[in-house]
Design a protein around this motif. Structure first.
Motif, short mmCIF file in Angstrom:
data_model
loop_
_atom_site.label_atom_id
_atom_site.label_comp_id
_atom_site.label_asym_id
_atom_site.label_seq_id
_atom_site.Cartn_x
_atom_site.Cartn_y
_atom_site.Cartn_z
N ASP A 2 0.83 -1.19 0.00
CA ASP A 2 0.00 0.00 0.00
C ASP A 2 0.87 1.25 0.00
O ASP A 2 2.11 1.18 0.08
N VAL A 3 0.21 2.40 -0.08
CA VAL A 3 0.93 3.68 -0.19
C VAL A 3 1.78 3.94 1.04
O VAL A 3 2.91 4.43 0.93
N LYS A 4 1.27 3.62 2.24
CA LYS A 4 2.03 3.86 3.45
C LYS A 4 3.32 3.05 3.47
O LYS A 4 4.38 3.53 3.90
N GLN A 5 3.24 1.82 2.98
CA GLN A 5 4.45 0.98 2.94
C GLN A 5 5.46 1.54 1.94
O GLN A 5 6.67 1.57 2.22
N LEU A 6 4.97 1.97 0.78
CA LEU A 6 5.88 2.53 -0.22
C LEU A 6 6.51 3.83 0.28
O LEU A 6 7.69 4.09 0.05
N VAL A 12 12.96 5.63 4.29
CA VAL A 12 14.12 4.92 4.84
C VAL A 12 15.27 4.95 3.83
O VAL A 12 16.44 5.16 4.19
N ALA A 13 14.96 4.76 2.55
CA ALA A 13 16.00 4.78 1.52
C ALA A 13 16.68 6.14 1.45
O ALA A 13 17.91 6.22 1.29
N GLN A 35 6.35 -1.87 8.49
CA GLN A 35 5.94 -1.60 7.10
C GLN A 35 6.97 -2.11 6.11
O GLN A 35 6.63 -2.70 5.09
N VAL A 36 8.23 -1.92 6.43
CA VAL A 36 9.29 -2.41 5.54
C VAL A 36 9.32 -3.93 5.55
O VAL A 36 9.42 -4.58 4.50
N ARG A 63 15.12 -1.31 -7.31
CA ARG A 63 14.11 -1.41 -8.38
C ARG A 63 12.73 -1.03 -7.86
O ARG A 63 11.97 -0.31 -8.52
N LEU A 64 12.39 -1.52 -6.66
CA LEU A 64 11.09 -1.19 -6.10
C LEU A 64 11.01 0.31 -5.76
O LEU A 64 9.98 0.95 -5.99
N ALA A 65 12.10 0.88 -5.24
CA ALA A 65 12.10 2.29 -4.88
C ALA A 65 11.89 3.16 -6.11
O ALA A 65 11.17 4.17 -6.06
N GLU A 66 12.49 2.78 -7.22
CA GLU A 66 12.32 3.55 -8.45
C GLU A 66 10.85 3.56 -8.88
O GLU A 66 10.29 4.60 -9.24
N THR A 67 10.23 2.38 -8.83
CA THR A 67 8.81 2.29 -9.18
C THR A 67 7.96 3.05 -8.17
O THR A 67 6.99 3.74 -8.55
N ALA A 68 8.31 2.94 -6.90
CA ALA A 68 7.53 3.62 -5.86
C ALA A 68 7.56 5.14 -6.05
O ALA A 68 6.55 5.81 -5.81
#
Length: 317
Positions: A2-6, A12-13, A35-36, A63-68
């Motif tokens: 979900d949005v909160k997790q992203l 954090v990143a 959440q992480v 990769r996930l951070a870029e999409t997020a």
């Protein structure tokens, strides 16, 4: 997911710390950790390396951070447009500017939109043409000023202007803006140039090839400002778009002249993604950007330029 997790992942990143992320998100540290971990459990991969110096993204995490980031940006854009009041242009517009053009238009663009459309939120990015082009493909940018477009299949472009390249030399070199110089003269000196892969480096090599010589590159730097600083101190010569040396023409901190090569030029274009619907805010920003460049070309602040766009327009073709 979900949005909160992203949002937790991205914070954090960016901070490298769960503790710092929790402070910024106004959460307790354990909530951010949960959440992480929930994302890692759902995806079955480790998103961070927990080190003594902080939290580092793994390859999967990157990769996930870029999409997020794309997802969060699109959500922000959608929220701004949905909340738009009747008769008010509102929204988020991400604009990509070449480093060489940013000094000319960045502040005037911000000032103009603050007066005429204060509900438009600008996000200004400066980078080299290759990076800006990729960010358009990736959906990060709504509009960008580019040159060297050879494959416009994924983006639409509108030609704006053709700009000459100039030889830039130390103050005592004796070059004059009203006397073009052949590239052979540049090649007699060490050349300070961008790294390979940069659009200006490609143009430089094309100029050298037409002159039947090669550029003796002594120093590479991907900053026009650093190039000018090194040239001014006598470390070599450079070849730059005219706009990069507009201020130095009058200050005489450098010696410069247009290259005696009619093909030594770059074409500046306004580019937008084909895949995204253009918001009213994007159209307003694009028109303002083009108008500012047109005015600079007309009043002499942008030297050695041939204006091509018929009139300011946010509609690229």
């Amino acid at each position: 997911m979900d949005v909160k997790q992203l949002n937790a992942l991205l914070t954090v990143a960016e901070t490298g710390s769960v503790t710092r992320a929790a402070q910024l998100l106004h959460l307790v540290q354990s909530a951010v950790t949960r959440q992480v971990q929930a994302l890692e459990d759902e995806l079955g991969v480790q998103l961070f390396e927990r080190t003594r110096t902080g939290m580092l993204l793994t390859e999967a995490g990157s990769r996930l951070a870029e999409t997020a980031r794309h997802v969060m940006t699109e959500l922000e854009r959608a929220e701004a447009e949905v909340r738009q009041n009747a008769g008010t242009v509102q929204g988020i517009v991400a604009v990509g500017l070449l480093e060489s053009v940013s000094d000319l238009v960045a502040e005037p663009l911000v000032a103009q939109l603050a007066r005429a459309h204060p509900q438009v939120e600008l996000r200004l990015y400066t980078a080299f043409a290759g990076h800006l082009r990729q960010w358009l493909y990736d959906g990060i940018l709504d509009v960008a000023l580019l040159f060297g477009i050879t494959d416009p299949s994924a983006i639409s472009v509108a030609p704006l202007a053709t700009e000459a390249l100039w030889a830039v030399a130390p103050p005592d070199a004796g070059l004059s803006p009203d006397r073009p110089v052949p590239y052979a003269e540049v090649a007699r000196h060490p050349v300070i140039a961008p790294a390979r892969g940069n659009g200006l480096r490609t143009l430089l090599e094309e100029v050298a090839a037409r002159a039947g010589t090669t550029a003796r590159v002594a120093i590479e730097t991907n900053s026009a400002r650093v190039q000018k600083q090194l040239v001014a101190k006598g470390h070599g010569w450079a070849v730059l778009p005219a706009i990069c040396v507009a201020d130095e023409v009058s200050s005489r901190t450098l010696s410069m002249a247009a290259l005696d090569d009619p093909d030594a030029q770059r074409q500046l274009v306004l580019a937008m993604p084909r895949s995204r619907r253009r918001s009213a805010a994007t159209e307003v920003v694009a028109r303002s950007l083009v108008a500012l460049l047109r005015d600079a070309a007309g009043d002499g602040r942008w030297p050695s330029v041939q204006w091509q766009a018929a009139q300011p327009s946010g509609k690229a073709t």
